[in-house]
Design an enzyme around this catalytic site. Structure first.
Site, PDB file in Angstrom:
ATOM      1  CE  LYS A   9      -4.103  -2.128   2.057  1.00 25.88           C
ATOM      2  NZ  LYS A   9      -5.173  -1.984   3.065  1.00 25.88           N
ATOM      3  CE1 TYR A  49      -9.345  -2.817  -0.264  1.00 27.62           C
ATOM      4  CE2 TYR A  49      -8.350  -0.907  -1.310  1.00 27.62           C
ATOM      5  CZ  TYR A  49      -8.233  -2.056  -0.549  1.00 27.62           C
ATOM      6  OH  TYR A  49      -7.000  -2.455  -0.081  1.00 27.62           O
ATOM      7  CG  PHE A  57     -13.674   1.455   6.551  1.00 24.71           C
ATOM      8  CD1 PHE A  57     -13.136   0.948   5.377  1.00 24.71           C
ATOM      9  CD2 PHE A  57     -14.382   0.600   7.379  1.00 24.71           C
ATOM     10  CE1 PHE A  57     -13.302  -0.378   5.022  1.00 24.71           C
ATOM     11  CE2 PHE A  57     -14.557  -0.742   7.029  1.00 24.71           C
ATOM     12  CZ  PHE A  57     -14.007  -1.227   5.845  1.00 24.71           C
ATOM     13  NE  ARG A  85      -7.552 -13.026   4.445  1.00 21.40           N
ATOM     14  CZ  ARG A  85      -7.933 -11.753   4.333  1.00 21.40           C
ATOM     15  NH1 ARG A  85      -7.548 -11.014   3.309  1.00 21.40           N
ATOM     16  NH2 ARG A  85      -8.694 -11.197   5.266  1.00 21.40           N
ATOM     17  CB  THR A  91      -7.604  -6.041   9.130  1.00 20.26           C
ATOM     18  OG1 THR A  91      -8.036  -7.161   8.346  1.00 20.26           O
ATOM     19  CG2 THR A  91      -7.864  -4.761   8.356  1.00 20.26           C
ATOM     20  CG  ASN A 112      -3.974  -2.431   6.480  1.00 23.84           C
ATOM     21  OD1 ASN A 112      -3.784  -1.942   5.367  1.00 23.84           O
ATOM     22  ND2 ASN A 112      -4.921  -3.315   6.718  1.00 23.84           N
ATOM     23  CG  HIS A 115      -5.580  -5.948  -0.494  1.00 26.53           C
ATOM     24  ND1 HIS A 115      -6.790  -5.990   0.164  1.00 26.53           N
ATOM     25  CD2 HIS A 115      -5.724  -6.726  -1.607  1.00 26.53           C
ATOM     26  CE1 HIS A 115      -7.626  -6.760  -0.524  1.00 26.53           C
ATOM     27  NE2 HIS A 115      -7.008  -7.208  -1.603  1.00 26.53           N
ATOM     28  CD  GLU A 126      -8.811  -8.634  -4.310  1.00 25.35           C
ATOM     29  OE1 GLU A 126      -7.676  -8.956  -3.880  1.00 25.35           O
ATOM     30  OE2 GLU A 126      -9.736  -8.268  -3.569  1.00 25.35           O
TER      31      GLU A 126
HETATM   32  P1  CMP Z   1      -7.656  -4.499   3.242  1.00 30.87           P
HETATM   33  O1  CMP Z   1      -7.227  -5.885   3.574  1.00 30.87           O
HETATM   34  O2  CMP Z   1      -6.951  -3.820   2.127  1.00 30.87           O
HETATM   35  O3  CMP Z   1      -9.230  -4.466   2.945  1.00 30.87           O
HETATM   36  C1  CMP Z   1     -10.039  -3.334   3.209  1.00 30.87           C
HETATM   37  C2  CMP Z   1      -9.320  -2.263   3.955  1.00 30.87           C
HETATM   38  O4  CMP Z   1     -10.102  -1.285   4.593  1.00 30.87           O
HETATM   39  C3  CMP Z   1      -8.523  -2.891   5.073  1.00 30.87           C
HETATM   40  O5  CMP Z   1      -7.435  -3.610   4.549  1.00 30.87           O
HETATM   41  C4  CMP Z   1      -8.158  -1.672   5.905  1.00 30.87           C
HETATM   42  O6  CMP Z   1      -6.945  -1.096   5.530  1.00 30.87           O
HETATM   43  C5  CMP Z   1      -9.257  -0.663   5.571  1.00 30.87           C
HETATM   44  N1  CMP Z   1      -9.988  -0.238   6.747  1.00 30.87           N
HETATM   45  C6  CMP Z   1     -10.026   1.000   7.205  1.00 30.87           C
HETATM   46  N2  CMP Z   1     -10.793   1.069   8.313  1.00 30.87           N
HETATM   47  C7  CMP Z   1     -11.246  -0.183   8.554  1.00 30.87           C
HETATM   48  C8  CMP Z   1     -12.072  -0.747   9.548  1.00 30.87           C
HETATM   49  N3  CMP Z   1     -12.594  -0.034  10.546  1.00 30.87           N
HETATM   50  N4  CMP Z   1     -12.318  -2.078   9.482  1.00 30.87           N
HETATM   51  C9  CMP Z   1     -11.795  -2.826   8.463  1.00 30.87           C
HETATM   52  N5  CMP Z   1     -10.995  -2.324   7.502  1.00 30.87           N
HETATM   53  C10 CMP Z   1     -10.717  -1.004   7.547  1.00 30.87           C
END
Ligand code: CMP
Length: 140
Positions: A9, A49, A57, A85, A91, A112, A115, A126
């Site tokens: 990311k 997304y 969010f 994963r 996450t 984070n 992905h 994807e």
């Molecule tokens: P990702 O695995 O890329 O999939 C969706 C993304 O939404 C997740 O990682 C997080 O980076 C982002 N995100 C931001 N806020 C939240 C939240 N409250 N709960 C889950 N995902 C979140």
């Protein structure tokens, strides 16, 4: 063998952690079959997304994912989807296990680091979002 999609990311790119995360993935047995550096548009991030479009969010997620370049990577390994994963960790990095990529490199649930596709079906969708099959180096 199975393929999955990772995205390093914008935080990983901006912080200079991309190479370390790629090395971590290779050390965990993943082979890089495709890799790009892309700066997503709002439309592209929103489409990628789309499953989260009703979540509170979503706007912030799109803003973050368009804040700078990111690195989509096509990865191959046995059990690649589940394995990635596990290697990424939870996450929310505050809940991620020691030694996982998010524990090592992520700042918070939004920034984070990485992905990873959550199922083989979504991995196929994807991977196709970023790579045509001719972009992916075949196993030999
Ligand atoms: P990702 O695995 O890329 O999939 C969706 C993304 O939404 C997740 O990682 C997080 O980076 C982002 N995100 C931001 N806020 C939240 C939240 N409250 N709960 C889950 N995902 C979140």
């Amino acid at each position: 063998m199975e393929q999955t999609l990772a995205i390093l990311k914008p935080d990983s790119y901006a912080n200079g952690n991309a190479g370390k995360i790629l090395a971590h993935l290779e050390a965990e047995g993943f082979t890089i079959r495709g890799l790009r550096v892309v700066h997503l548009t709002e439309a592209q991030a929103g489409a990628f997304y789309a499953v989260h479009s009703e979540r509170p969010f979503f706007g912030s997620l799109v803003e973050f994912m368009t804040s700078g370049p990111c690195i989509p990577v096509a990865l191959e390994r046995e059990n690649a989807v589940k394995g990635l994963r596990e290697v990424m960790g939870a996450t929310n990095p505050a809940e991620a296990a020691e030694g996982t990529i998010r524990k090592l490199y992520a700042a918070n649930i939004e920034n984070n680091a990485i992905h990873g596709s959550d199922s083989p079906e979504n991995a196929a969708i994807e991977l196709a979002f970023f790579f045509s099959s001719s972009d992916l180096i075949a196993a030999r």
